[in-house]
Scaffold this motif. Structure first.
Motif, short mmCIF file in Angstrom:
data_model
loop_
_atom_site.label_atom_id
_atom_site.label_comp_id
_atom_site.label_asym_id
_atom_site.label_seq_id
_atom_site.Cartn_x
_atom_site.Cartn_y
_atom_site.Cartn_z
N TRP A 89 0.83 -1.21 0.00
CA TRP A 89 0.00 0.00 0.00
C TRP A 89 0.86 1.26 0.00
CZ3 TRP A 89 -3.50 -2.28 4.38
CH2 TRP A 89 -4.39 -3.20 3.81
N SER A 90 1.92 1.25 0.80
CA SER A 90 2.77 2.44 0.87
C SER A 90 3.47 2.69 -0.47
CB SER A 90 3.80 2.30 1.99
OG SER A 90 4.69 1.21 1.77
N LEU A 91 3.82 1.62 -1.18
CA LEU A 91 4.43 1.77 -2.51
C LEU A 91 3.41 2.26 -3.53
CD1 LEU A 91 6.61 -1.47 -2.55
CD2 LEU A 91 7.47 0.87 -2.63
N GLU A 92 2.18 1.79 -3.41
CA GLU A 92 1.13 2.27 -4.31
C GLU A 92 0.88 3.76 -4.10
OE1 GLU A 92 -0.61 0.94 -6.72
OE2 GLU A 92 0.22 -1.08 -6.62
N ILE A 93 0.88 4.19 -2.84
CA ILE A 93 0.65 5.61 -2.54
C ILE A 93 1.81 6.45 -3.08
CG2 ILE A 93 0.44 7.31 -0.68
CD1 ILE A 93 -0.99 5.14 0.95
N TYR A 94 3.04 5.93 -2.94
CA TYR A 94 4.18 6.66 -3.48
C TYR A 94 4.02 6.82 -4.99
CZ TYR A 94 8.85 8.14 -4.70
OH TYR A 94 9.91 8.88 -5.20
N GLN A 95 3.62 5.75 -5.65
CA GLN A 95 3.42 5.81 -7.10
C GLN A 95 2.38 6.88 -7.46
OE1 GLN A 95 2.25 2.12 -8.93
NE2 GLN A 95 1.40 3.14 -10.72
N GLN A 96 1.29 6.90 -6.73
CA GLN A 96 0.23 7.88 -7.00
C GLN A 96 0.74 9.31 -6.80
OE1 GLN A 96 -3.05 6.79 -4.49
NE2 GLN A 96 -3.26 4.77 -5.42
N LYS A 97 1.49 9.52 -5.73
CA LYS A 97 2.01 10.87 -5.46
C LYS A 97 3.04 11.28 -6.51
CE LYS A 97 1.28 10.84 -0.44
NZ LYS A 97 0.39 12.01 -0.42
N ALA A 98 3.93 10.34 -6.88
CA ALA A 98 4.96 10.65 -7.87
C ALA A 98 4.35 10.94 -9.23
CB ALA A 98 5.96 9.50 -7.96
N SER A 99 3.22 10.30 -9.51
CA SER A 99 2.59 10.48 -10.82
C SER A 99 1.66 11.69 -10.87
CB SER A 99 1.77 9.23 -11.18
OG SER A 99 2.58 8.08 -11.15
N SER A 100 1.43 12.29 -9.72
CA SER A 100 0.44 13.37 -9.66
C SER A 100 1.00 14.73 -10.06
CB SER A 100 -0.14 13.47 -8.24
OG SER A 100 0.86 13.88 -7.32
N PHE A 101 2.32 14.84 -10.15
CA PHE A 101 2.91 16.16 -10.45
C PHE A 101 2.60 16.55 -11.89
CE2 PHE A 101 6.27 19.11 -11.66
CZ PHE A 101 6.25 19.98 -10.59
N ASP A 102 2.07 17.76 -12.07
CA ASP A 102 1.67 18.25 -13.38
C ASP A 102 2.72 19.24 -13.91
OD1 ASP A 102 0.47 19.04 -15.68
OD2 ASP A 102 -1.39 19.75 -14.76
N PHE A 103 3.49 18.80 -14.87
CA PHE A 103 4.53 19.66 -15.44
C PHE A 103 3.93 20.88 -16.16
CE2 PHE A 103 6.89 15.72 -14.99
CZ PHE A 103 8.12 16.17 -14.53
N ASN A 104 2.70 20.74 -16.63
CA ASN A 104 2.08 21.84 -17.37
C ASN A 104 1.84 23.06 -16.49
OD1 ASN A 104 1.95 20.35 -19.77
ND2 ASN A 104 0.04 19.37 -19.12
N ASP A 105 1.75 22.82 -15.16
CA ASP A 105 1.52 23.92 -14.23
C ASP A 105 2.83 24.42 -13.62
OD1 ASP A 105 -1.16 23.83 -14.69
OD2 ASP A 105 -1.58 22.45 -13.04
#
Length: 261
Positions: free
Chosen positions: A164-180
């Motif tokens: 679960w902690s690895l899944e959450i890390y993945q979600q957080k790492a993937s959430s960054f929006d370079f467009n902003d």
């Protein structure tokens, strides 16, 4: 043993007086009863031998499955060692970026860029549970004499806190929006390896330089908040890996102790 009972029966029959007809009937009844008793004894002995044979066979299967679980646990330790080093590097990299932001460290732009892009890489972890699934599905797990051990095995494979902690890390790492993030030059994203995948199994291969000025880039609030949030999650992952490794080694020792009995 049956032959011994038969000899005793024959001796008793021989000792009976044979002069009277009633004694002959008694002799036949004793003979018939003796045969029945011998058959029953033979059946009971055969059943007992068959039970012992099945128990020995079951015991060997249980031992093989326990050894299989031990082998799976060893593979997990190797994966955990890799992940500890991997997420340890990520955690240290984020800390280094934040120390640069605070003016306590001074890294090159290339180093900061590598630290930053490393945060977007992540690795998953899955238990090696083939032998456990076989063990559990066969019903033999409940046949282990040490019931505490069977409970510990079930508990180990039921816990998912690391995954679960690895899944959450993945979600957080993937959430960054370079467009902003206007300070980040899109070309830097294209300097990754040609074989880059969303969940890669290798380190990112970047160019010799970055267009982005990461010392300025990390000053943006959204970038800073992203890094701090990711740092907390990477530290949680690292701690969970340590706890999971300790639990893994403890269970492996418990299994070995049981097998050595």
């Amino acid at each position: 043993m049956i032959n011994l009972f038969r000899k005793i029966r024959q001796k008793l029959l021989a000792d009976l007086p044979a002069s009277k007809a009633g004694n002959r009937v008694t002799r036949y009844l004793v003979y018939a009863l003796g045969e029945i008793i011998l058959v029953v004894i033979g059946i009971l002995i055969a059943l007992q031998l068959n039970i012992q044979k099945e128990e020995n066979k079951e015991k060997k299967v249980i031992e093989q499955l326990l050894k299989g679980i031990q082998a799976d646990l060893k593979l997990e330790v190797e994966r955990i060692d890799f992940l500890q080093a991997y997420y340890g590097d990520i955690t240290n990299g984020i800390q280094q970026i934040l120390l640069n932001y605070q003016g306590k460290e001074s890294n090159t732009n290339q180093e900061l860029g590598q630290y930053f892009l490393n945060t977007f890489e992540f690795r998953k972890f899955s238990k090696f549970n083939t032998n456990y699934q076989t063990f559990y599905g066969s019903g033999l797990l409940q046949e282990i004499e040490d019931k505490t051990l069977s409970e510990e095995i079930i508990t180990y494979y039921s816990k998912q806190f690391l995954e679960w902690s690895l899944e959450i890390y993945q979600q957080k790492a993937s959430s960054f929006d370079f467009n902003d993030a206007p300070e980040f030059n899109p070309l830097d994203k294209l300097q990754r390896g040609a074989n880059y995948q969303f969940i890669p199994n290798f380190r990112l291969d970047v160019g010799d330089f970055y267009t982005t000025d990461f010392k300025e880039f990390i000053k943006e609030p959204q970038v800073l908040n992203f890094l701090v949030d990711l740092l907390h999650q990477s530290e949680l992952v690292f701690n969970n890996l340590k706890t999971y490794q300790e639990t893994n080694l403890t269970l492996s020792k418990r299994i070995q102790k049981y097998l050595d009995q």
